[in-house]
Design a protein around this motif. Structure first.
Motif: not given
Ligand SMILES: C=C(O[C@@H]1C=C(C(=O)O)C=C[C@H]1O)C(=O)O
Length: 278
Positions: A24, A26, A69, A87, A93, A95-96, A117-120, A159, A189-190, A237, A242
């Motif tokens: 990505y 970011n 994540p 990140v 943000v 991109s989420v 994705s895991r975090t989001s 992303g 996020f990461a 961005y 970010i």
């Molecule tokens: C900011 C971001 O955060 C991302 C979100 C992630 C997740 O949701 O698991 C993992 C990595 C990050 O780079 C993005 O993807 O745009």
């Protein structure tokens, strides 16, 4: 010890650090030095992985360090955080996002969650349960917005795919904005993570970030073509949306996020933040 064993030890003692990160935009400033800059010779870099797969590579010992994540920190008992680099986002943000068919979040009955994705994916569940008091149905899905919204009221995208979709007739919620509106905090996020026992030069990751941020124009030019977006948008961005350096509010956001993920059964363990060298 056999000759063979000793040789293996010597070879492994000299082997390059194996690193994984997503491709990505970011991640680009964080890995520029490892791809093209002064740390290129020191590492073996895997960039073909989605964030969720980077976590798996670290868990399976296929790499020494990965941009992971943050939720995975609680799922990997051996993980250690590399301090000072992330990140994250203080306010917006970009991109989420949760994209709906046009309805408000309060009306959503089911949500397709981007498999990358895991975090989001966990954050979306926290937003619905904790902040909105709702329990829609969640389904993992490939990041194809048309398909996701054909069968579901809403979709989580992260992303690059979250920056390039058509917005007409849809409603878009920025997850860092929703998080801030409900908590007053920033979000991470990461982060770079390693496993206990790995030998890692922590300072390299802050140095790589500084080197990458000094090359923002080069990165913007590459991705403007790749994503077909205006360079000014990508510059904003990377430099404003970010945040690559965690501050106190982002760290507080991270700790609250972990507490809420635990409260809602998204992680079994809840351990304090443990950093390499600290
Ligand atoms: C900011 C971001 O955060 C991302 C979100 C992630 C997740 O949701 O698991 C993992 C990595 C990050 O780079 C993005 O993807 O745009």
């Amino acid at each position: 010890m056999s000759e063979q064993g000793r040789e293996a030890r010597i070879v492994s003692g000299h082997r390059r650090l194996r690193i994984a990160a997503s491709i990505y935009l970011n991640s680009a400033p964080l890995i520029w030095s490892f791809r093209r800059g002064s740390l290129r010779e020191r590492v073996e870099l895997w960039t073909d992985a989605a964030p969720a797969r980077c976590a798996d590579m670290l868990a399976r010992g296929l790499v020494d360090v990965a941009l992971v994540p943050v939720i995975e920190y609680q799922r990997l008992p051996e993980a250690l955080l590399i301090p000072g680099v992330c990140v994250g986002a203080r306010a917006r943000v970009r991109s989420v996002v949760i994209v709906t068919r046009g309805m408000a979040l309060e009306e959503v009955e089911n949500v397709a969650l981007d498999l990358s994705s895991r975090t989001s994916a966990a954050l979306v569940q926290i937003i619905f349960r904790e902040f909105l008091g709702r329990r829609p149905h969640f389904v993992p899905a490939k990041p194809d917005l048309e398909l996701m919204l054909r069968e579901h009221d809403a979709a989580l995208l992260i992303g690059d795919p979250a920056m390039t979709f058509a917005r007409e007739g849809r409603r878009v919620y920025d997850l860092a904005e929703v998080w801030r509106a409900h908590t007053g905090l920033g979000f991470v996020f990461a982060m770079w993570m390693t496993r206990m026992g790995s030998e890692v030069e922590v300072a390299d990751f802050a140095r790589a970030r500084a080197e990458g941020l000094a090359r923002v124009e080069e990165i913007v030019a590459e991705y403007a073509e790749k994503l077909a977006l205006p360079p000014a948008e990508l510059r904003e961005y990377l430099l404003e949306n970010i945040s690559f350096i965690p501050d106190g509010e982002m760290r507080a956001g991270l700790e609250l996020y972990f507490q809420l993920a635990h409260k809602h059964g998204l992680i079994d363990a809840l351990r304090p933040l443990a950093f390499v060298g600290g």
